[in-house]
Design an enzyme around this catalytic site. Sequence first.
Site, mmCIF file in Angstrom:
data_model
loop_
_atom_site.group_PDB
_atom_site.id
_atom_site.type_symbol
_atom_site.label_atom_id
_atom_site.label_comp_id
_atom_site.label_asym_id
_atom_site.label_seq_id
_atom_site.Cartn_x
_atom_site.Cartn_y
_atom_site.Cartn_z
ATOM 1 N N GLY A 44 0.835 -1.192 0.000
ATOM 2 C CA GLY A 44 0.000 0.000 0.000
ATOM 3 C C GLY A 44 0.868 1.239 0.000
ATOM 4 O O GLY A 44 2.038 1.197 0.393
ATOM 5 N N GLN A 49 3.020 9.880 1.690
ATOM 6 C CA GLN A 49 4.319 9.195 1.556
ATOM 7 C C GLN A 49 5.088 9.632 0.315
ATOM 8 O O GLN A 49 6.278 9.359 0.193
ATOM 9 C CB GLN A 49 4.130 7.678 1.510
ATOM 10 C CG GLN A 49 3.654 7.073 2.817
ATOM 11 C CD GLN A 49 3.563 5.572 2.701
ATOM 12 O OE1 GLN A 49 2.561 5.059 2.227
ATOM 13 N NE2 GLN A 49 4.610 4.871 3.085
ATOM 14 N N CYS A 97 6.769 -0.673 6.237
ATOM 15 C CA CYS A 97 6.313 0.569 5.609
ATOM 16 C C CYS A 97 7.423 1.100 4.707
ATOM 17 O O CYS A 97 8.585 1.142 5.119
ATOM 18 C CB CYS A 97 5.992 1.590 6.702
ATOM 19 S SG CYS A 97 5.366 3.152 6.064
ATOM 20 N N LEU A 98 7.057 1.506 3.499
ATOM 21 C CA LEU A 98 8.076 2.005 2.568
ATOM 22 C C LEU A 98 8.769 3.259 3.109
ATOM 23 O O LEU A 98 9.892 3.562 2.717
ATOM 24 C CB LEU A 98 7.450 2.301 1.201
ATOM 25 C CG LEU A 98 6.972 1.064 0.420
ATOM 26 C CD1 LEU A 98 6.224 1.487 -0.832
ATOM 27 C CD2 LEU A 98 8.146 0.158 0.063
ATOM 28 N N HIS A 139 -3.507 0.533 8.137
ATOM 29 C CA HIS A 139 -2.135 1.074 8.058
ATOM 30 C C HIS A 139 -2.117 2.336 7.171
ATOM 31 O O HIS A 139 -1.535 3.361 7.547
ATOM 32 C CB HIS A 139 -1.195 -0.006 7.507
ATOM 33 C CG HIS A 139 0.223 0.453 7.307
ATOM 34 N ND1 HIS A 139 1.285 -0.074 8.012
ATOM 35 C CD2 HIS A 139 0.766 1.385 6.477
ATOM 36 C CE1 HIS A 139 2.399 0.532 7.642
ATOM 37 N NE2 HIS A 139 2.118 1.418 6.703
ATOM 38 N N GLU A 140 -2.754 2.235 6.009
ATOM 39 C CA GLU A 140 -2.733 3.373 5.079
ATOM 40 C C GLU A 140 -3.580 4.536 5.593
ATOM 41 O O GLU A 140 -3.210 5.701 5.438
ATOM 42 C CB GLU A 140 -3.207 2.944 3.685
ATOM 43 C CG GLU A 140 -2.371 1.843 3.032
ATOM 44 C CD GLU A 140 -0.881 2.128 3.030
ATOM 45 O OE1 GLU A 140 -0.485 3.306 2.922
ATOM 46 O OE2 GLU A 140 -0.097 1.168 3.155
ATOM 47 N N HIS A 143 -1.687 6.790 7.809
ATOM 48 C CA HIS A 143 -0.815 7.769 7.134
ATOM 49 C C HIS A 143 -1.542 9.091 6.896
ATOM 50 O O HIS A 143 -0.935 10.155 6.963
ATOM 51 C CB HIS A 143 -0.321 7.224 5.788
ATOM 52 C CG HIS A 143 0.865 6.314 5.894
ATOM 53 N ND1 HIS A 143 2.076 6.725 6.397
ATOM 54 C CD2 HIS A 143 1.024 5.012 5.547
ATOM 55 C CE1 HIS A 143 2.935 5.711 6.357
ATOM 56 N NE2 HIS A 143 2.322 4.655 5.854
HETATM 57 CO CO CO Z 1 3.227 2.789 5.528
#
Ligand code: CO
Length: 171
Positions: A44, A49, A97-98, A139-140, A143
């Site tokens: 995701g 991000q 997480c990226l 999770h997303e 953000h």
């Molecule tokens: Co993330």
Amino acid sequence: MDLKIIKYGSHILREKSIEVIEKDNIALIVENLFSTLKKEGGLGLAGPQVGIQKRIFVIDTSPLAEEDLSIPKIEKAIVNPEIVGFSKENGYYTEGCLSIPGIYENVLRPKNIDVRYYDINFNLIEESLDGIKARIFQHEYDHLEGVLFIDRLSSMQRKLLSRKLNRIKNR
Ligand code: CO
């Protein structure tokens, strides 16, 4: 176009994103989010991000679905999401997480959620999510609120990670 991933330590990841409006170029944002996500190989990716501080994220379960046939392949863009209900039952799942490269930790979250969001054509969707879908969505969604999965760890887990996190911050 592939966008640059903003890493842990940036204030951008800590801000609350604003609502998407119909005039925004949603198709282009979604295209860029998907191509960046495919290139980086995550499940995701949320607007902030990549420096787009709007309430939008994409989900792509294909890296997992290829390994585990019981996992459905889902590629979806989520606009202006709300989580309107949480199950009482919680579960652990290993998240990464990226924006926080190299860190994978077990995170406790509600197992099932009821959500409301818009698709790329601004149609309202209401559904109940379970399993990996509920996990990625939460999770997303975090953000968009300026919250990272490491915020949801125990103080002991966080303590053990502090050196690694500082290294990402200072890179
Ligand atoms: Co993330």
